[in-house]
Design a protein around this motif. Structure first.
Motif, PDB file in Angstrom:
ATOM      1  N   GLN A 481       0.823  -1.354   0.000  1.00  0.00           N
ATOM      2  CA  GLN A 481      -0.085   0.194   0.112  1.00  0.00           C
ATOM      3  C   GLN A 481       0.897   1.634  -0.576  1.00  0.00           C
ATOM      4  O   GLN A 481      -0.140   2.476   0.100  1.00  0.00           O
ATOM      5  CB  GLN A 481      -0.917   0.341   1.518  1.00  0.00           C
ATOM      6  CG  GLN A 481      -2.323  -1.098   1.530  1.00  0.00           C
ATOM      7  CD  GLN A 481      -3.082  -1.555   2.280  1.00  0.00           C
ATOM      8  OE1 GLN A 481      -2.907  -0.268   3.008  1.00  0.00           O
ATOM      9  NE2 GLN A 481      -3.857  -1.236   2.116  1.00  0.00           N
ATOM     10  N   GLU A 482       1.752   1.517  -0.625  1.00  0.00           N
ATOM     11  CA  GLU A 482       2.653   2.071  -0.489  1.00  0.00           C
ATOM     12  C   GLU A 482       3.549   2.292  -2.004  1.00  0.00           C
ATOM     13  O   GLU A 482       3.245   2.081  -2.606  1.00  0.00           O
ATOM     14  CB  GLU A 482       4.233   2.221   0.681  1.00  0.00           C
ATOM     15  CG  GLU A 482       4.117   2.134   1.870  1.00  0.00           C
ATOM     16  CD  GLU A 482       4.029   3.749   2.548  1.00  0.00           C
ATOM     17  OE1 GLU A 482       3.513   4.728   1.605  1.00  0.00           O
ATOM     18  OE2 GLU A 482       3.324   3.377   3.746  1.00  0.00           O
ATOM     19  N   SER A 483       3.559   4.109  -2.421  1.00  0.00           N
ATOM     20  CA  SER A 483       3.313   3.683  -4.017  1.00  0.00           C
ATOM     21  C   SER A 483       4.828   3.833  -4.525  1.00  0.00           C
ATOM     22  O   SER A 483       5.238   4.160  -5.974  1.00  0.00           O
ATOM     23  CB  SER A 483       2.432   5.073  -4.187  1.00  0.00           C
ATOM     24  OG  SER A 483       3.375   5.849  -3.303  1.00  0.00           O
ATOM     25  N   LYS A 484       6.028   3.997  -3.564  1.00  0.00           N
ATOM     26  CA  LYS A 484       6.954   4.657  -3.618  1.00  0.00           C
ATOM     27  C   LYS A 484       7.973   3.718  -2.897  1.00  0.00           C
ATOM     28  O   LYS A 484       7.566   3.183  -1.882  1.00  0.00           O
ATOM     29  CB  LYS A 484       7.476   5.978  -4.085  1.00  0.00           C
ATOM     30  CG  LYS A 484       7.066   6.331  -2.246  1.00  0.00           C
ATOM     31  CD  LYS A 484       7.911   7.854  -2.410  1.00  0.00           C
ATOM     32  CE  LYS A 484       7.902   8.985  -1.364  1.00  0.00           C
ATOM     33  NZ  LYS A 484       8.283   9.851  -1.424  1.00  0.00           N
TER      34      LYS A 484
END
Length: 649
Positions: A481-484
């Motif tokens: 759920q982290e975009s980076k």
């Protein structure tokens, strides 16, 4: 009964003292086999006693020399004897006196050194197993050849069978053991000889100038029975409010995270791929499996190799074909599944296709197989045995139903990792708990390629991916759920073309990555649990995966570990609510939590600073039982076992 066992085979004169206190004289016990029998509590250490120093009696002096004083003159005197005799015996007496004085000085130096610097202890029980072990039997699994210790003397039962929390259980000779590596049960032990516990060398001055730190192994006097010496690990420091929540340690409301050194010291092996059971073992299923119809992963004994050069050539040939390009971009995974032979407190569900008729199942009330008609789910409680599988297959002729039953059998043997100890006998301790704090250690050799190498881990609460980007020369950590990327660092020098040790762990709600023993980047900390959280997701049954694309590599020495999972015990202190320590007390825990008598069980949980005797730093003088034949007779002897000599971290 004297809880301390001397390490020498000779009778000893008992002595003892508390640092900073008055001497404590420990009571004698009977001597058998030149040793004093003891029944200590919880890996309680046993102290060497100072051997008596015997008198040296010099040889008699000749009567001619003793008849009168000797003179340097060489003149003959009938009253003094021959001059050569008198002149020769004077230096002889000087040599003897010098030898006696040297022996006495050496003995005093040894006594003083042991009194103020070092002292030896022997462990009798297994509350610090498998790192430090007491009296045990050394077992070799007949299937996977894994060697492990099975205890024969234990601390109190945490199930509450003993009325005295400070009492130790009597010696117990187990008849069977279960392998902690592959789960093989009913390993016969009657013919396995009993072995001594680890002997510790303790630095008594280790804490003269600095206090004990968290996770240190220390030797101290039992606060409830000062004549007994224990060996435990420091969990709580003075002034802290200590509590265990779901197996993790909290102090003042904050989870206590271990660094890499502490994780290595406490980690417990779950499975070593180098000790995989043979294919002939019908109850075993491989734990590392490759998915896909045309996998690029191949096995080489206990190692795995990956080479997708053929697929890369296919990618080049189909560069203008979107479908072909998409297929070639897929990452092929090598997955760890925790195969369990038997036991397990969990349920497995497999969907039965709609076109299949309702299955016929064994009618026995002991059958683990059920069918949920509303959800059309086949359900199995724990692992399905071969007998139950064959009975269910014999009742059903439909191909789809049989396929679903075979899948249920396979999936039912894949369960969560639990806090099992091969050291403990089966009837001791509480029901095993699921464990989500895992560490994978692997030797990785990247031989070429310009793609990616991936290592994924899951604790049931979140998924985490470690990515080695070979073309960019960078390592990245991704969190669900982290975009980076949440962490990144350049690849270490020599990463490509050399064998490197890769370690990744999810201990104590943090993600830690190390290459060749050095952190790749700062640990990534995760939100800690709350004591009010009643339900949490079940730990993943397939918690670890290696993957690769456009690379050539080799994986070997794959070992999965788990963290120590602290159990409730009698739940007197630091379990239901925090235990507040005063400014001079420490909270102690044993690594073998199910059978450890420690601060959570004692009436007075705190160990005062003056009760701490020192820090053990090495296991020395180990031995193993052996037999010696002479003149048609066999004798039991002790053989040095150098494999057990090790430093204590």
């Amino acid at each position: 009964m004297d809880p301390l066992t001397p390490s020498s085979d000779r009778p000893h004169v008992p002595h003892g003292s508390e640092r900073g206190g008055t001497p404590v004289r420990l009571p004698h016990s009977d001597i058998a086999d030149t040793r004093r029998s003891v029944t200590p509590d919880s890996a309680e250490a046993q102290r060497w006693e100072t051997p008596t120093v015997g008198e040296f009696v010099p040889p008699p002096v000749s009567s001619t020399a003793a008849a009168g004083p000797s003179f340097p003159s060489a003149a003959f005197d009938p009253n003094l004897g021959h001059p050569s005799t008198a002149l020769a015996e004077a230096p002889v007496r000087g040599y003897v006196r010098s030898f006696v004085e040297s022996l006495i000085c050496l003995s005093l130096a040894v006594i003083l050194f042991r009194a103020f610097q070092l002292e030896g202890y022997m462990i009798s029980t297994g509350s610090m197993a498998p790192g430090l072990i007491g009296y045990h039997k050394r077992v070799t699994c007949p299937e996977c050849k894994w060697q492990f210790a099975c205890g024969v003397q234990f601390d109190e039962s945490v199930a509450g069978s003993l009325p005295d929390v400070n009492a130790a259980q009597p010696s117990f000779e187990p008849s069977h053991a279960t392998c902690p590596n592959c789960g093989q049960s009913a390993i016969e032990l009657n013919s396995v000889p009993r072995n001594q516990g680890d002997q510790l060398l303790v630095a008594k001055c280790a804490y003269e100038f600095s206090p004990p730190r968290r996770w240190d192994v220390v030797v101290f006097r039992n606060p409830n029975k000062p004549t007994q010496a224990y060996v435990k690990r420091v969990a709580g420091l003075p002034g802290e409010a200590v509590q265990v929540i779901r197996g993790d340690l909290y102090a003042d409301g904050k989870i206590q995270r271990k660094d890499l050194a502490a994780q290595r010291a406490l980690r417990i092996p779950v499975y070593d791929q180098s000790h995989e059971p043979p294919e002939e073992d019908v109850e075993w299923g491989p734990r590392w499996v490759v998915t896909g119809s045309n996998p690029s992963w191949v096995t080489d004994g206990p190692a795995f190799e990956f080479d997708d050069s053929a697929r890369r050539r296919k990618k080049s040939e189909t560069a203008e074909n979107p479908a072909g390009a998409k297929d070639s971009d897929a990452v092929e995974m090598l997955t760890y599944r925790h195969w369990i032979r038997a036991g397990g407190d969990y349920h497995t569900r497999v969907l039965l296709p709609a076109e299949c008729p309702e299955p016929k199942l064994p009618s026995s009330p002991f059958s683990p197989i059920q069918f949920d008609d509303r959800a059309r789910m086949l359900i199995c409680s724990g692992p399905m045995s071969l007998d139950w599988r064959d009975q269910a297959l014999g009742l059903n002729k439909d191909k789809g139903t049989r396929t679903a039953l075979l899948r249920l059998y396979e999936e039912s043997h894949v369960g969560p990792v639990t806090d099992d100890y091969g050291y403990n006998r089966l009837e001791i301790g509480t029901r095993p708990s699921s464990v989500r704090d895992l560490m994978l250690s692997s030797q990785l050799t990247v031989q070429g390629g310009e793609g990616r190498v991936l290592l994924e881990m899951s604790d049931g609460l979140g998924d985490f991916r470690l990515e080695f980007d070979l073309q960019a020369g960078e390592a990245r950590l991704w969190a669900e759920q982290e975009s980076k990327a949440v962490r990144s660092a350049p690849l270490p020098a020599g990463f490509i073309g050399h064998k490197t040790l890769v370690e990744m762990s999810l201990f104590d709600r943090q993600v830690l990555v190390a290459v060749d023993g050095k952190l790749l980047f700062d640990p990534y900390e995760l939100p800690q649990d709350s004591a009010e959280d009643e339900t949490l997701p079940v730990p993943a049954r397939r918690p670890v995966r290696w993957g690769a694309r456009d690379a050539v590599l080799r994986l070997e020495d794959l070992v999965l570990y788990r963290d120590v999972h602290y159990t409730r015990g009698r739940a007197r202190n630091g379990i239901v609510s925090p235990c507040q320590l005063d400014s001079e007390s420490y909270f102690m825990r044993g690594d073998n939590s199910p059978v450890s008598a420690d601060s959570r069980n004692w009436t007075d949980p705190g160990v005062k600073n003056h009760l701490i005797l020192g820090k053990p730093f090495v296991v020395h003088l180990p031995s193993r039982p052996g037999r010696w034949s002479l003149g048609g007779h066999e004798f039991n002897i002790r053989i040095p076992d150098v494999s057990r000599i090790r430093y204590i971290r």
